[in-house]
Design a protein around this motif. Structure first.
Motif, short mmCIF file in Angstrom:
data_model
loop_
_atom_site.label_atom_id
_atom_site.label_comp_id
_atom_site.label_asym_id
_atom_site.label_seq_id
_atom_site.Cartn_x
_atom_site.Cartn_y
_atom_site.Cartn_z
N LEU A 16 2.20 -6.21 -1.71
CA LEU A 16 2.91 -5.13 -1.03
C LEU A 16 3.50 -4.13 -2.03
O LEU A 16 3.40 -2.91 -1.86
N ALA A 17 4.10 -4.64 -3.09
CA ALA A 17 4.68 -3.77 -4.12
C ALA A 17 3.59 -2.99 -4.85
O ALA A 17 3.74 -1.79 -5.12
N ASP A 18 2.47 -3.64 -5.15
CA ASP A 18 1.37 -2.96 -5.83
C ASP A 18 0.83 -1.81 -4.98
O ASP A 18 0.56 -0.72 -5.50
N TYR A 19 0.65 -2.02 -3.68
CA TYR A 19 0.20 -0.98 -2.76
C TYR A 19 1.17 0.20 -2.79
O TYR A 19 0.76 1.35 -2.92
N THR A 20 2.45 -0.10 -2.68
CA THR A 20 3.46 0.95 -2.61
C THR A 20 3.53 1.76 -3.89
O THR A 20 3.53 3.00 -3.85
N MET A 21 3.60 1.10 -5.02
CA MET A 21 3.69 1.81 -6.31
C MET A 21 2.43 2.64 -6.57
O MET A 21 2.51 3.79 -6.99
N ALA A 22 1.26 2.06 -6.33
CA ALA A 22 0.01 2.79 -6.59
C ALA A 22 -0.15 3.96 -5.62
O ALA A 22 -0.57 5.05 -6.02
N ARG A 83 8.68 8.40 -2.36
CA ARG A 83 8.97 7.01 -2.73
C ARG A 83 9.12 6.20 -1.45
O ARG A 83 10.01 6.46 -0.65
N HIS A 84 8.23 5.27 -1.26
CA HIS A 84 8.33 4.35 -0.13
C HIS A 84 9.19 3.16 -0.56
O HIS A 84 8.93 2.57 -1.61
N HIS A 85 10.16 2.83 0.24
CA HIS A 85 11.04 1.68 -0.03
C HIS A 85 10.78 0.64 1.04
O HIS A 85 10.87 0.91 2.23
N LEU A 86 10.42 -0.56 0.60
CA LEU A 86 10.17 -1.67 1.52
C LEU A 86 11.45 -2.47 1.70
O LEU A 86 12.22 -2.65 0.76
N SER A 87 11.65 -2.96 2.91
CA SER A 87 12.84 -3.79 3.14
C SER A 87 12.41 -5.10 3.78
O SER A 87 11.63 -5.84 3.18
N THR A 88 12.88 -5.40 4.97
CA THR A 88 12.61 -6.68 5.61
C THR A 88 11.11 -6.93 5.70
O THR A 88 10.34 -6.06 6.11
N CYS A 89 10.72 -8.12 5.31
CA CYS A 89 9.31 -8.52 5.37
C CYS A 89 9.24 -9.94 5.92
O CYS A 89 9.80 -10.86 5.33
N GLN A 90 8.57 -10.09 7.04
CA GLN A 90 8.40 -11.40 7.65
C GLN A 90 6.94 -11.82 7.50
O GLN A 90 6.04 -11.15 8.01
N ILE A 91 6.71 -12.90 6.79
CA ILE A 91 5.36 -13.39 6.50
C ILE A 91 5.12 -14.66 7.31
O ILE A 91 5.96 -15.57 7.31
N THR A 92 3.97 -14.73 7.97
CA THR A 92 3.57 -15.90 8.74
C THR A 92 2.18 -16.32 8.30
O THR A 92 1.25 -15.49 8.31
N PHE A 93 2.02 -17.58 7.92
CA PHE A 93 0.71 -18.07 7.53
C PHE A 93 -0.07 -18.44 8.77
O PHE A 93 0.44 -19.13 9.65
N THR A 94 -1.31 -17.97 8.84
CA THR A 94 -2.17 -18.21 10.00
C THR A 94 -3.28 -19.20 9.67
O THR A 94 -4.04 -19.58 10.55
N GLY A 95 -3.38 -19.59 8.42
CA GLY A 95 -4.38 -20.55 7.95
C GLY A 95 -4.14 -20.80 6.48
O GLY A 95 -3.24 -20.19 5.89
N PRO A 96 -4.91 -21.64 5.84
CA PRO A 96 -4.69 -21.93 4.43
C PRO A 96 -4.92 -20.72 3.52
O PRO A 96 -4.33 -20.62 2.45
N ASP A 97 -5.76 -19.78 3.97
CA ASP A 97 -6.08 -18.60 3.16
C ASP A 97 -5.85 -17.29 3.90
O ASP A 97 -6.40 -16.25 3.52
#
Length: 163
Positions: A16-22, A83-97
């Motif tokens: 996410l950070a790489d996408y935003t910075m680039a 400048r995009h600033h990211l804040s709350t991020c909710q991650i959910t795993f849907t499978g092993p990959d």
């Protein structure tokens, strides 16, 4: 939560950070490195003038590359920076990959807060990296004086935004 899951979450946050910075710095190769080969980058729930959909790395590369090209009429946008600033991020795993994430963002330009929304992402692990396989960009608000009011439309491909 396992240590493997903690490492995966951190790897997703790094993507996410790489996408935003680039993206903010228009670094095409760094931007492209966060996507799977079959990735989809699209808007969702935005006005038609801001709507786009790009499928595959080459279509996404073409879109970000157009931000550097001089427009045929008027400026692409009027800001000196974004400048995009990211804040709350909710991650959910849907499978092993595979995983999904919802991440809030606010974009600042010369006028201060310019526009904001959230990303709805799908990630896929490829070797040791978690890459974006599908990104939906939602726009919640933009300033009446937004410096990016017409930027997306001006960088859209002639064939309905790359669809």
């Amino acid at each position: 939560m396992t240590s493997e899951e903690l490492l995966a979450r951190e790897a997703i946050r790094q993507t996410l950070a790489d996408y935003t910075m680039a993206g903010d710095r228009l670094r095409t190769e760094e931007f492209m490195a966060v996507f799977t080969a079959d990735a989809i980058l699209e808007t969702d729930g935005v006005p038609e003038s801001d709507s786009f959909r790009y499928e595959g790395r080459e279509a996404i590369r073409s879109w970000i590359s157009r931000w550097r090209e001089p427009p045929t009429e008027g400026p692409v946008h009027q800001s000196r920076f974004i400048r995009h600033h990211l804040s709350t991020c909710q991650i959910t795993f849907t499978g092993p990959d595979t995983a999904k994430a919802r991440t809030y963002w606010t974009a600042y330009t010369d006028i201060g807060p310019d526009h904001c929304g959230y990303y709805l992402d799908e990630f896929r692990r490829e070797e040791d990296r978690w890459l974006i396989s599908h990104r939906r960009i939602r726009l919640d608000w933009r300033s009446a004086g937004s410096l990016y009011m017409t930027a997306v439309a001006r960088t859209a491909a002639p064939s309905k935004g790359g669809r």
